[in-house]
Design a protein around this motif. Structure first.
Motif, PDB file in Angstrom:
ATOM      1  N   PRO A 173       8.744   6.649  -2.000  1.00 15.91           N
ATOM      2  CA  PRO A 173       8.586   6.094  -3.356  1.00 15.91           C
ATOM      3  C   PRO A 173       7.872   4.754  -3.377  1.00 15.91           C
ATOM      4  CG  PRO A 173      10.879   5.942  -2.636  1.00 15.91           C
ATOM      5  CD  PRO A 173      10.163   6.780  -1.623  1.00 15.91           C
ATOM      6  N   LEU A 174       8.089   3.932  -2.351  1.00 17.29           N
ATOM      7  CA  LEU A 174       7.415   2.634  -2.305  1.00 17.29           C
ATOM      8  C   LEU A 174       5.900   2.808  -2.244  1.00 17.29           C
ATOM      9  CD1 LEU A 174       7.422  -0.475  -1.896  1.00 17.29           C
ATOM     10  CD2 LEU A 174       7.625  -0.034   0.563  1.00 17.29           C
ATOM     11  N   LEU A 175       5.430   3.640  -1.312  1.00 14.37           N
ATOM     12  CA  LEU A 175       3.989   3.801  -1.138  1.00 14.37           C
ATOM     13  C   LEU A 175       3.362   4.630  -2.248  1.00 14.37           C
ATOM     14  CD1 LEU A 175       3.785   4.329   2.733  1.00 14.37           C
ATOM     15  CD2 LEU A 175       3.444   2.236   1.402  1.00 14.37           C
ATOM     16  N   ALA A 176       4.091   5.593  -2.770  1.00 12.81           N
ATOM     17  CA  ALA A 176       3.537   6.399  -3.865  1.00 12.81           C
ATOM     18  C   ALA A 176       3.243   5.541  -5.084  1.00 12.81           C
ATOM     19  CB  ALA A 176       4.504   7.518  -4.231  1.00 12.81           C
ATOM     20  N   ARG A 177       3.956   4.427  -5.209  1.00 12.09           N
ATOM     21  CA  ARG A 177       3.733   3.537  -6.341  1.00 12.09           C
ATOM     22  C   ARG A 177       2.592   2.548  -6.081  1.00 12.09           C
ATOM     23  NH1 ARG A 177       7.400   2.275 -10.485  1.00 12.09           N
ATOM     24  NH2 ARG A 177       9.150   3.104  -9.261  1.00 12.09           N
ATOM     25  N   VAL A 178       2.449   2.088  -4.828  1.00 13.76           N
ATOM     26  CA  VAL A 178       1.503   0.996  -4.583  1.00 13.76           C
ATOM     27  C   VAL A 178       0.115   1.479  -4.168  1.00 13.76           C
ATOM     28  CG1 VAL A 178       3.390  -0.524  -3.908  1.00 13.76           C
ATOM     29  CG2 VAL A 178       2.104   0.686  -2.145  1.00 13.76           C
ATOM     30  N   VAL A 179       0.000   2.688  -3.652  1.00 19.37           N
ATOM     31  CA  VAL A 179      -1.293   3.123  -3.123  1.00 19.37           C
ATOM     32  C   VAL A 179      -2.338   3.265  -4.215  1.00 19.37           C
ATOM     33  CG1 VAL A 179      -2.486   5.100  -2.080  1.00 19.37           C
ATOM     34  CG2 VAL A 179      -0.411   4.197  -1.033  1.00 19.37           C
ATOM     35  N   LEU A 226       0.913  -5.434   0.497  1.00 20.77           N
ATOM     36  CA  LEU A 226       0.295  -6.743   0.242  1.00 20.77           C
ATOM     37  C   LEU A 226      -0.983  -6.603  -0.580  1.00 20.77           C
ATOM     38  CD1 LEU A 226       0.773  -8.452   3.725  1.00 20.77           C
ATOM     39  CD2 LEU A 226       2.060  -8.857   1.609  1.00 20.77           C
ATOM     40  N   ARG A 227      -1.717  -5.531  -0.325  1.00 23.95           N
ATOM     41  CA  ARG A 227      -2.986  -5.315  -1.046  1.00 23.95           C
ATOM     42  C   ARG A 227      -2.753  -4.986  -2.521  1.00 23.95           C
ATOM     43  NH1 ARG A 227      -6.558  -0.725  -1.486  1.00 23.95           N
ATOM     44  NH2 ARG A 227      -8.739  -1.377  -1.550  1.00 23.95           N
ATOM     45  N   ASN A 228      -1.628  -4.338  -2.809  1.00 25.09           N
ATOM     46  CA  ASN A 228      -1.354  -3.905  -4.188  1.00 25.09           C
ATOM     47  C   ASN A 228       0.015  -4.402  -4.639  1.00 25.09           C
ATOM     48  OD1 ASN A 228      -3.747  -1.972  -4.503  1.00 25.09           O
ATOM     49  ND2 ASN A 228      -2.738  -1.134  -2.688  1.00 25.09           N
ATOM     50  N   ARG A 229       0.321  -5.665  -4.332  1.00 21.63           N
ATOM     51  CA  ARG A 229       1.667  -6.164  -4.592  1.00 21.63           C
ATOM     52  C   ARG A 229       2.027  -6.210  -6.074  1.00 21.63           C
ATOM     53  NH1 ARG A 229      -1.310  -9.926  -1.986  1.00 21.63           N
ATOM     54  NH2 ARG A 229      -2.045 -11.764  -3.115  1.00 21.63           N
ATOM     55  N   GLN A 230       1.019  -6.174  -6.962  1.00 23.30           N
ATOM     56  CA  GLN A 230       1.327  -6.170  -8.387  1.00 23.30           C
ATOM     57  C   GLN A 230       1.985  -4.862  -8.819  1.00 23.30           C
ATOM     58  OE1 GLN A 230      -1.647  -6.012  -7.067  1.00 23.30           O
ATOM     59  NE2 GLN A 230      -2.773  -4.282  -7.974  1.00 23.30           N
ATOM     60  N   ARG A 231       1.871  -3.815  -8.013  1.00 23.88           N
ATOM     61  CA  ARG A 231       2.483  -2.530  -8.368  1.00 23.88           C
ATOM     62  C   ARG A 231       3.859  -2.349  -7.722  1.00 23.88           C
ATOM     63  NH1 ARG A 231      -2.539   0.314  -6.455  1.00 23.88           N
ATOM     64  NH2 ARG A 231      -4.098   0.063  -8.093  1.00 23.88           N
ATOM     65  N   VAL A 232       4.272  -3.280  -6.893  1.00 19.13           N
ATOM     66  CA  VAL A 232       5.498  -3.101  -6.120  1.00 19.13           C
ATOM     67  C   VAL A 232       6.725  -3.121  -7.028  1.00 19.13           C
ATOM     68  CG1 VAL A 232       7.009  -4.184  -4.414  1.00 19.13           C
ATOM     69  CG2 VAL A 232       4.551  -4.030  -3.992  1.00 19.13           C
ATOM     70  N   ASP A 233       7.633  -2.192  -6.789  1.00 20.24           N
ATOM     71  CA  ASP A 233       8.944  -2.204  -7.421  1.00 20.24           C
ATOM     72  C   ASP A 233       9.908  -2.878  -6.432  1.00 20.24           C
ATOM     73  OD1 ASP A 233      11.722  -1.267  -7.959  1.00 20.24           O
ATOM     74  OD2 ASP A 233      10.769  -0.153  -9.581  1.00 20.24           O
ATOM     75  N   LEU A 234      10.523  -3.960  -6.871  1.00 20.58           N
ATOM     76  CA  LEU A 234      11.362  -4.760  -5.967  1.00 20.58           C
ATOM     77  C   LEU A 234      12.502  -3.931  -5.372  1.00 20.58           C
ATOM     78  CD1 LEU A 234      11.964  -7.531  -4.743  1.00 20.58           C
ATOM     79  CD2 LEU A 234      13.373  -8.027  -6.766  1.00 20.58           C
ATOM     80  N   ARG A 235      13.049  -3.008  -6.142  1.00 21.07           N
ATOM     81  CA  ARG A 235      14.157  -2.183  -5.635  1.00 21.07           C
ATOM     82  C   ARG A 235      13.709  -1.340  -4.437  1.00 21.07           C
ATOM     83  NH1 ARG A 235      15.317   1.048 -10.982  1.00 21.07           N
ATOM     84  NH2 ARG A 235      13.043   1.177 -10.722  1.00 21.07           N
ATOM     85  N   GLU A 236      12.539  -0.723  -4.580  1.00 22.17           N
ATOM     86  CA  GLU A 236      12.027   0.121  -3.495  1.00 22.17           C
ATOM     87  C   GLU A 236      11.628  -0.707  -2.290  1.00 22.17           C
ATOM     88  OE1 GLU A 236      10.250   3.422  -6.666  1.00 22.17           O
ATOM     89  OE2 GLU A 236       8.910   2.002  -5.649  1.00 22.17           O
ATOM     90  N   LEU A 237      11.047  -1.868  -2.530  1.00 22.63           N
ATOM     91  CA  LEU A 237      10.659  -2.750  -1.422  1.00 22.63           C
ATOM     92  C   LEU A 237      11.890  -3.260  -0.680  1.00 22.63           C
ATOM     93  CD1 LEU A 237       8.507  -4.332   0.143  1.00 22.63           C
ATOM     94  CD2 LEU A 237       8.713  -6.148  -1.587  1.00 22.63           C
TER      95      LEU A 237
END
Length: 478
Positions: free
Chosen positions: A309-315, A272-283
């Motif tokens: 992969p989800l967290l490695a992208r958004v953190v 939620l804090r970095n939702r602009q980086r989220v990849d919909l497939r991983e989420l």
């Protein structure tokens, strides 16, 4: 030392630290014992065993080849290096799934600190469920599959690498159905993203791999019968109340659910804090697997791998610059732990396993059927086959509902010694005294049976007319 450099060192050394943590585990899973014995038979036979060798009431019946290749590999490792080598091998497989997808994330530019956070949170969720068994191969294969998807290779190359991986996975451990579902979710989210955003690559490889994964489910010696076998195993597990097949909110799973909920809460906050980086497939994949974990806690392993992969992208924002830590450092550290770990952390068996009681029984030189609490069937098979057969063991699919009902009535005291002896020519009883209290009490008063072991809540009885064997320390002959 700057924080960025510290994160690099921590990430490079993380695999060795994870390996060391896994080597601190005790051997606690009861099913690994019969799987290792069956694996030894598979090696000797040079292929799957076609007929039941262990269960007294099913000798000669067709034997499913579930996880046959995984059992053979683990048995080979134990034959070559004992339990210590098997522990290292299993830990490398289990952790390898996390390492593979983490390495792919870093290769695609994820910041070291982001990959490190992803690894830490995923391990918090899954570490409590880690045990030595063929399921470790499924963690490795799932991590490799997600790594291929994260690398975003050419379509033909992704399919060429993933297709044999899926077939291998199903023969190592029959859980490639998870891959089929995961690919379906991943592809659906990919097509939605492609439709909504211009410039995105269509998920052709993932779509092609869905039917490949479905076909891989049948690419074992069991063929199409795998569906009925899996359904029977799941139903029996639910009926018996096996904790890993129950939802997270089941009382037996409350303790294991705490780290899962902790990891899920932090992961949700980071997304939620970095939702602009989220990849919909991983989420979408992580969400689907978390729902599966809620309903059946055994899926936490796959959810934990999907978190990486989800967290490695958004953190953190991408950091494609090469790391300054020498690449060989991590490999050297893992090798060092793998070599020295078993010496510093030797094999320990959980106190719940009846290892000492079984060793005492072996000295009686009995032959025939051993009636025991069904979880003890695995260690009994490993220690005593072919001299011993079992009335029950932990293979839920092996026994009919009527047989499990018989077991339940014995545990409840509705059936006793006479009913058991009519069903099997029992050579010995090995019981958890509290769990099988009515039968243990009846045996203590039966003139035809002699107690040779009474320790740690476990009792062992042999026929009274057998000559006394020299008792071991801690045994309590009556």
């Amino acid at each position: 030392m700057p924080w960025a450099r510290l994160a690099e060192w921590a990430l490079v050394l993380a695999p060795a630290i994870i390996l060391a943590l896994l080597l601190t585990r005790k051997v606690w899973d009861v099913d690994i014992f019969w799987q290792l014995k069956l694996g030894e038979m598979i090696l000797a036979h040079r292929g799957p065993i076609a007929h039941e060798p262990f269960a007294a009431s099913h000798i000669g019946d067709p034997l499913p080849a579930l996880a046959w290749l995984g059992q053979a590999l683990m048995a080979e490792v134990r034959l070559l290096g004992g339990w210590d080598a098997l522990r290292v091998f299993d830990a490398l497989c289990w952790a390898g799934g996390f390492w593979a997808v983490a390495l792919a994330c870093r290769w695609k530019g994820a910041a070291p600190v982001a990959v490190l956070v992803a690894l830490c949170l995923s391990l918090v969720a899954a570490l409590a469920t880690a045990s030595i068994r063929p399921q470790s191969f499924s963690v490795l294969c799932f991590g490799l599959l997600l790594a291929l998807l994260r690398l975003d290779l050419r379509t033909w190359l992704t399919v060429a690498l993933a297709a044999p991986l899926l077939v291998l996975w199903q023969n190592l451990h029959p859980s490639v159905s998870v891959a089929a579902g995961a690919l379906g979710v991943y592809a659906a989210a990919g097509w939605f993203t492609w439709w909504r955003q211009t410039g995105k690559r269509p998920p052709i490889a993932e779509t092609i791999l869905i039917p490949v994964a479905v076909l891989a489910m049948f690419a074992t010696p069991d063929g199409g019968s795998i569906l009925a076998l899996s359904a029977r195993n799941a139903q029996a597990s639910f009926d018996i109340g096996v904790s890993e097949w129950l939802p997270m909110w089941a009382p037996d799973n409350w303790l294991d659910s705490l780290p899962i909920l902790y990891a899920a809460s932090l992961a949700l906050w980071l997304v939620l804090r970095n939702r602009q980086r989220v990849d919909l497939r991983e989420l979408a994949l992580a969400t689907a697997l978390f729902i599966m974990t809620l309903v059946t806690i055994r899926f936490v392993l796959f959810w934990a791998v999907a978190l990486v992969p989800l967290l490695a992208r958004v953190v953190s924002s991408p950091q494609p610059a090469p790391m300054r830590v020498p690449r060989w450092t991590g490999t050297f550290a893992v090798a060092l732990v793998g070599l020295l770990g078993p010496m510093l952390l030797p094999t320990r068996f959980d106190e719940s396993l009846p290892i000492a009681a079984i060793e005492r029984l072996r000295r009686e030189n009995v032959r025939g059927v051993i009636y025991a609490d069904f979880p003890y069937g695995g260690p009994i098979i490993d220690a005593g086959y072919p001299q011993w057969r079992v009335a029950f063991d932990g293979r839920y699919y092996r026994y009919t509902p009527q047989e499990w009902h018989f077991n339940g009535k014995v545990e409840a005291g509705k059936l006793g010694l006479q009913a058991i002896q009519r069903k099997w020519p029992v050579a010995a009883f090995l019981l958890k005294a509290q769990h099988n209290a009515p039968l243990a009490h009846e045996l203590s008063r039966a003139p035809g049976w002699r107690r040779i072991w009474d320790r740690d809540g476990i009792v062992v009885y042999v026929p009274a007319d057998r000559p006394n064997a020299s008792p071991a320390g801690g045994s309590a002959p009556s």
